[in-house]
Design an enzyme around this catalytic site. Structure first.
Site, PDB file in Angstrom:
ATOM      1  N   SER A 145      92.841  31.487  -1.968  1.00 18.02           N
ATOM      2  CA  SER A 145      91.598  31.618  -2.734  1.00 18.02           C
ATOM      3  C   SER A 145      91.931  31.481  -4.216  1.00 18.02           C
ATOM      4  O   SER A 145      92.441  32.421  -4.832  1.00 18.02           O
ATOM      5  CB  SER A 145      90.933  32.968  -2.460  1.00 18.02           C
ATOM      6  OG  SER A 145      90.440  33.023  -1.149  1.00 18.02           O
ATOM      7  N   LYS A 200      84.219  28.096  -1.748  1.00 19.48           N
ATOM      8  CA  LYS A 200      84.771  29.436  -1.514  1.00 19.48           C
ATOM      9  C   LYS A 200      84.332  30.406  -2.611  1.00 19.48           C
ATOM     10  O   LYS A 200      84.012  31.571  -2.331  1.00 19.48           O
ATOM     11  CB  LYS A 200      86.296  29.340  -1.465  1.00 19.48           C
ATOM     12  CG  LYS A 200      87.029  30.666  -1.434  1.00 19.48           C
ATOM     13  CD  LYS A 200      86.844  31.410  -0.134  1.00 19.48           C
ATOM     14  CE  LYS A 200      87.765  32.629  -0.095  1.00 19.48           C
ATOM     15  NZ  LYS A 200      87.641  33.365   1.167  1.00 19.48           N
ATOM     16  N   LYS A 233      89.540  40.052  -7.304  1.00 15.01           N
ATOM     17  CA  LYS A 233      90.185  38.848  -7.832  1.00 15.01           C
ATOM     18  C   LYS A 233      89.292  37.617  -7.664  1.00 15.01           C
ATOM     19  O   LYS A 233      89.143  36.815  -8.581  1.00 15.01           O
ATOM     20  CB  LYS A 233      91.527  38.636  -7.122  1.00 15.01           C
ATOM     21  CG  LYS A 233      92.317  37.413  -7.572  1.00 15.01           C
ATOM     22  CD  LYS A 233      92.083  36.183  -6.680  1.00 15.01           C
ATOM     23  CE  LYS A 233      92.565  36.424  -5.271  1.00 15.01           C
ATOM     24  NZ  LYS A 233      92.390  35.200  -4.409  1.00 15.01           N
TER      25      LYS A 233
END
Length: 313
Positions: free
Chosen positions: A99, A174, A242
């Site tokens: 990611s 994403k 994050k």
């Protein structure tokens, strides 16, 4: 009969270990590398080869998967002083499932192309149980021909493959998905805190809200964690924080305002400071309900609450 293709896998955390195991179940030959050997033991017991370093791994494989914690980890592994990228054979396909932010993926694609490496960004949506069951969703960015080449590999690990577009588009999608997940979880936790503060029981709130249009469907899967107080991580809170941060970085780069996500990002950061970072991101409910400054404000009057909130700051 084993497929001839040899696959490398770097990063054997909560998701990566399960993804690699599913490739192994389909009889693919695996070479793996992880900073700590213990996370590779189960794969090694089943026939995988452990490389001494990521460059040693890179020299042996036709396809490389990386599943690492954040952009800095990917960059260090690929381009650092002992990076793998310069050790991959020309025409090798590198699939980064980490990611990361879209501009980072585009930069890795450029670096890979300089060495005649075919790059694909393919981050996933799904929890640890879905990873174990091979039911992840892959958001894929890259050349269509390269995506077709690796599609059978992705289908070992997921049941939905969405080719969104060129390099960076998989990570773009994403960012959007995790923004929605993180914000929805935080909003639900805040609503629960209000409901219980107004005297409604947790059971009444759960029974009334789950299945209603007001609540994202995935939140029902978090009910058991919240009721039991056992927040064993399916997706750790620190990684949600994050990802929300990377979404705000991407928004800054794109000139998009993100007031809600910036607030949610800081809320998760505060929860991390209270010891929730390694718990599931649904632990944001416990933070707002039990151990935050917001949860302990005197509710006797609006004036008292406002004064105490200022003091809490």
């Amino acid at each position: 009969m084993k497929p001839i293709m040899k696959i490398g896998f770097i990063g054997l955390g909560i998701m990566g270990s399960r993804m690699a195991a599913n490739l192994q179940k389909r009889n693919y030959s695996l070479v793996v590398f992880n900073r700590t050997r213990d996370k590779a033991e189960l794969l090694l017991d089943r026939g995988a080869t452990l490389a001494d370093s990521s460059p040693k791994l890179a020299e042996q494989v036709d396809v490389l998967f990386t599943m690492l914690a954040h952009p800095d980890a990917v960059e260090q592994a690929a381009l650092g002083g002992n990076g793998f990228l310069s050790h991959l054979k020309p025409n090798t396909i590198w699939i980064d499932c980490s990611s990361v932010n879209p501009s980072f993926s585009k930069r890795m694609a450029t670096a890979a192309a300089a060495g005649q490496i075919r790059f694909i960004d393919a981050p996933v949506t799904g929890s640890a149980p879905l990873a174990a069951d091979g039911k992840l969703t892959f958001w894929v960015g890259g050349d269509a021909a390269d995506v077709d080449t690796i599609r059978p590999l992705l289908l070992c690990m997921g049941n939905k493959i969405v080719h969104v577009g060129g390099h960076g588009k998989g990570t773009s999608m994403k960012m959007v998905v995790n923004l929605l997940l993180g914000n929805a979880m935080a909003a639900f936790a805040e609503a629960m805190a209000l409901g219980t503060g107004l005297g409604l029981s947790q059971k009444v709130l759960f029974d009334s809200l789950f299945g209603s249009p007001a609540v994202a469907p995935f939140l029902a899967s978090k009910r058991e964690k919240i009721e039991s107080g056992n927040y064993q991580a399916e997706f750790p809170l620190r990684w949600m924080q994050k990802d929300l941060h990377l979404a705000t970085v991407s928004a800054y780069e794109s000139g998009v305002a993100m007031p809600l996500t910036n607030a949610a990002k800081e809320l998760y950061r505060l929860a991390m400071r209270q010891g929730h970072e390694m718990e599931d991101f649904s632990a944001i409910d416990q933070y707002l309900s039990n151990d935050s400054d917001f949860a302990t404000i005197d509710r006797k009057s609006p004036a008292t609450a406002t004064a105490q909130l200022h003091l809490a700051k």
